[in-house]
Design a protein around this motif. Structure first.
Motif: not given
Length: 357
Positions: A183-184, A192-193, A159-165
Motif C-alpha cells: 500500500h505504501a 490509491v483511490i 508498480l514500476p510503470t504505474g498502478t492504481v489500487a
C-alpha cells in the motif's frame, strides 16, 4: 469545470447525505445546476413527498472529512471536475466523488483491470505479475483491488510503470494488513483511490462499489483465476454492464480456481494467454462505450402527481418513461417526482432510467 471551495464543500455534503445515491446526486445537479442550489431547495423537496424531512449530512462532519484528507495528503476528486477520469465519468451512474492518494494522472491513461482469486496458485500469481508488467511496459495503467493473491501480484508487476489500487475502505485503510508495505509503495509510486472517507474501514457492502470503480476506470477486465462464486466474476459482470471488454485466462478443469474463468470463456469472454490477446482485441474494437443518455428535462411536480407516481411503484424495476405514460404527465415532471420520492426513501433510482419502490 473548476469548482470553487463552497461548491466542493456542498457536493461532498450532498454526496454523503443518506438516500442520495449516485443517480440522485447526478439528477440533483442536473436539475438545480449546483449542489448549493440543491441544498437550498432540500426542505421543499423532502417535505413535498409527504413523509417529513430527511436530514442533510452535517456541515461539521463534512469539514472533518476534508480535514482528514488534508492530513493524509489525499485529494478529493468530484464528478464534473476536469481531473475526474473520463472512463469513470461515462459509467451510468458515475460515483459522485472519490479520494486519491498518489499520482492521479495514472487514472487518465488507458487502464486495464487485473483481478482474480485471493487464494491463487503459484502459476496464477506468476501470470498476473508477468502480464501486468507487460501491460505497464506497453503503456497501460493496471488497476486492481489490493486484495491478497492475484490483486497483489498484479500491483507488484505493474508498480514500476504505474498502478492504481481501488480500496473498499478509505485510502488509508491498510487491509489486508500484510499488504501495508505494498500500500505504501503504491501511494508513493502509483495511486490509491476510494469512494469512502479517509479513516473508514471496509465493510462487506463496500466491495461491490469498489469493484464497480475498478471496472469503471478500465477499458477491460482480465480475470486470472476465479471460482464460480467469487468477487472477481462480479467485477467481470459489472464490466460487461459498463460496455467494457472481459478477458479470462484459461486453466485446468481440475482446479476449482479455473472454473470461473473457463466459464467466462464459455460465455463469450476473450481468451487471454498473453498481452498479444489483449492488443488483438482492442485493435478490433470500434468504441469503448455507448454515449451517455441525455439528462431528463425536469419540471416541477405537484403533490398530486407525486402521489400518483408513488402508487405505481413496485419492487420490480420499471422504466421512468413507462411511469410517465401511465400517469399521462410530462416525463420531466415524473422524473422530478421520482427524485423527490427517492430522497425520503419512497423510491429507489436505478441505472438506465429504471426505478423501484
Amino acid at each position: 469545470m473548476t469548482l470553487d471551495p463552497a461548491e466542493r464543500f456542498a457536493r461532498l455534503r450532498l454526496a454523503r447525505t443518506e438516500r442520495v445515491g449516485p443517480v440522485a446526486f447526478r439528477q440533483l445537479l442536473e436539475r438545480f445546476g449546483s449542489a448549493q442550489a440543491a441544498i437550498a431547495a432540500w426542505p421543499r423537496l423532502t417535505a413535498r413527498a409527504g413523509v417529513g424531512s430527511t436530514p442533510l449530512f452535517e456541515p461539521e462532519r463534512t469539514q472533518a472529512e476534508l480535514d482528514a484528507g488534508d492530513r493524509l495528503g489525499a485529494r478529493l476528486v468530484l464528478w464534473g471536475e476536469a481531473d475526474f477520469p473520463e472512463a469513470l465519468a461515462a459509467v451510468d451512474p458515475p460515483p459522485p466523488l472519490f479520494w486519491a492518494l498518489g499520482d492521479l494522472a495514472l487514472t487518465q491513461r488507458p487502464c486495464l483491470a487485473v483481478v482474480g482469486a485471493r487464494v491463487a496458485s503459484a502459476g496464477g500469481l506468476r501470470i498476473a505479475r508477468g502480464l501486468s508488467a507487460q501491460l505497464g511496459e506497453a503503456g497501460w495503467t493496471v488497476v486492481s483491488g489490493l486484495a491478497r493473491g492475484v490483486d497483489g501480484a498484479a500491483h507488484e508487476g505493474a508498480l514500476p510503470t504505474g498502478t492504481v489500487a481501488v480500496l473498499g475502505g478509505g485510502v488509508d485503510d491498510l487491509y489486508p494488513p500484510d499488504h501495508a508495505a505494498l500500500h505504501a509503495r503504491i501511494a508513493a509510486q502509483g495511486c490509491v483511490i476510494s469512494e469512502r472517507p479517509p479513516g473508514a474501514r471496509a465493510q462487506a457492502q463496500d466491495f461491490p462499489r469498489r469493484n464497480r470503480i475498478i471496472s469503471g476506470l478500465s477499458r477491460g477486465v482480465i480475470v486470472v483465476e476465479a471460482e464460480l462464486r467469487s468477487g472477481s466474476l462480479i467485477t467481470a459482470r459489472q464490466a460487461l454492464d459498463q460496455g467494457r471488454e472481459v478477458f479470462a485466462v484459461p486453466g485446468s478443469p481440475l482446479d476449482p480456481r479455473s472454473r470461473g474463468t473457463n466459464d467466462l470463456i464459455r460465455n463469450g469472454a476473450t481468451l487471454c494467454e498473453g498481452i498479444e490477446d489483449v492488443e488483438r482485441a482492442f485493435s478490433t474494437l470500434r468504441t469503448l462505450r455507448e454515449p451517455p443518455a441525455p439528462p431528463p428535462d425536469f419540471a416541477e411536480p405537484d403533490v398530486a402527481l407525486i402521489e400518483q407516481v408513488a402508487a405505481l411503484l413496485s419492487p420490480t424495476p420499471t422504466p421512468r418513461d413507462e411511469l410517465a405514460r401511465a400517469v399521462g404527465a410530462p416525463p420531466g415532471a415524473v422524473a422530478a417526482a421520482l427524485l423527490e420520492l427517492s430522497l425520503v426513501g419512497r423510491a429507489t433510482l436505478l441505472p438506465g432510467g429504471l426505478v423501484s419502490s
